[in-house]
Design a protein around this motif. Sequence first.
Motif, PDB file in Angstrom:
ATOM      1  N   LYS A  89     -72.340 -32.298  55.642  1.00  0.00           N
ATOM      2  CA  LYS A  89     -71.550 -33.263  55.207  1.00  0.00           C
ATOM      3  C   LYS A  89     -70.548 -33.915  53.871  1.00  0.00           C
ATOM      4  CE  LYS A  89     -71.708 -32.135  59.562  1.00  0.00           C
ATOM      5  NZ  LYS A  89     -70.335 -31.410  60.800  1.00  0.00           N
ATOM      6  N   GLY A 111     -70.066 -26.692  55.236  1.00  0.00           N
ATOM      7  CA  GLY A 111     -70.630 -27.257  56.057  1.00  0.00           C
ATOM      8  C   GLY A 111     -71.784 -27.605  56.757  1.00  0.00           C
ATOM      9  N   TYR A 166     -72.566 -27.646  51.285  1.00  0.00           N
ATOM     10  CA  TYR A 166     -71.204 -28.478  51.640  1.00  0.00           C
ATOM     11  C   TYR A 166     -70.212 -27.267  51.663  1.00  0.00           C
ATOM     12  CZ  TYR A 166     -73.102 -33.194  49.644  1.00  0.00           C
ATOM     13  OH  TYR A 166     -73.842 -33.669  49.772  1.00  0.00           O
ATOM     14  N   TRP A 206     -67.761 -36.130  53.416  1.00  0.00           N
ATOM     15  CA  TRP A 206     -66.321 -37.729  53.821  1.00  0.00           C
ATOM     16  C   TRP A 206     -65.059 -37.793  52.976  1.00  0.00           C
ATOM     17  CZ3 TRP A 206     -63.800 -42.215  51.648  1.00  0.00           C
ATOM     18  CH2 TRP A 206     -63.516 -42.792  53.217  1.00  0.00           C
TER      19      TRP A 206
END
Length: 327
Positions: free
Chosen positions: A40, A37, A34, A42
Amino acid sequence: MIERIWSGRSLLYLLLLPLAWLYGLATWILRGCYRLGLKKSWRAPLPIVIVGNLTAGGNGKTPVVIWLVEHLQRRGIRVGVVSRGYGGKAERYPLVLDQTTTTDRAGDEPVLIYQRTGAPVAVSPARSDAVKALLAEGSLDLIITDDGLQHYALQRDFEIVVIDGVRRFGNGHWLPAGPMRERESRLHSVDAVITNGGHAQSGEIAMSLQPGLAVNLVSGEHRMASQLTDVVAMAGIGHPPRFFTTLKQQGVITVNNVAFADHQPYQLTQLQALTKDEQTLLMTEKDAVKCRAFAQNNWWYLPVDARLMEPLSNQLIESIVALCAKN
């Protein structure tokens, strides 16, 4: 047995260390994905506040969520709450709670938060879906997530970790050899640490759970818990001994203490078998929300409220209010 292992009073944790190392490696890789990247996450269009912990078991997160919601509501902040909904199984997700939502669909903690605060609450394994569902229902200023510190698919603006001040981090090992979901060093990257009971260390916000009057599940009568007689106590929470200790401190004399698994569903016959004629069944409020539909006249629950020490608790609220002002 698991308490003995996690507390360091048993060397059986050595047998579980290989699994713990695998758990730690997996969580490290997941978080790294995470951060880089590769997976993904939010970003919500409003501030997200996480209330979570580093260890498995009950630390007092839900009372903290209720405390936060109530204090922010007094400041005029429109607060929504999202949760994984442990212990519930809805027909579809996300599920936005209403007056008819049962614990077998939403889980006990979301129903408790909804009933205590009146705030909009939604549950979903994908917490971003729960946030979107609340936003579709109406305008909000802030979202609080009950648990979810390790749910990195949802970006957050403020992280709060709740610690059991008595047990703290046990033997310090990852699950299943110890109670840790993440290492203690994770505290250096969060925004606030709340310590429930025990002794708060420097920079931690001291918290206690203050019991109110016992409430009858059928009549709604309120009574001092110490006035109840021939009491059988039950608790289906993350750490049942905390509830039994609270009762003792309140002067409640129990003839039996019965511990259930956290989030366990109940049946009428199962709970009726706990008491004999003229005995009183006294449970936590979290248990009570699962029993209202079939409650008996001799069933009572003891609500508790989080009490956070000033001035750090005031600073915490001001920091979160500031997030809304920036949005």
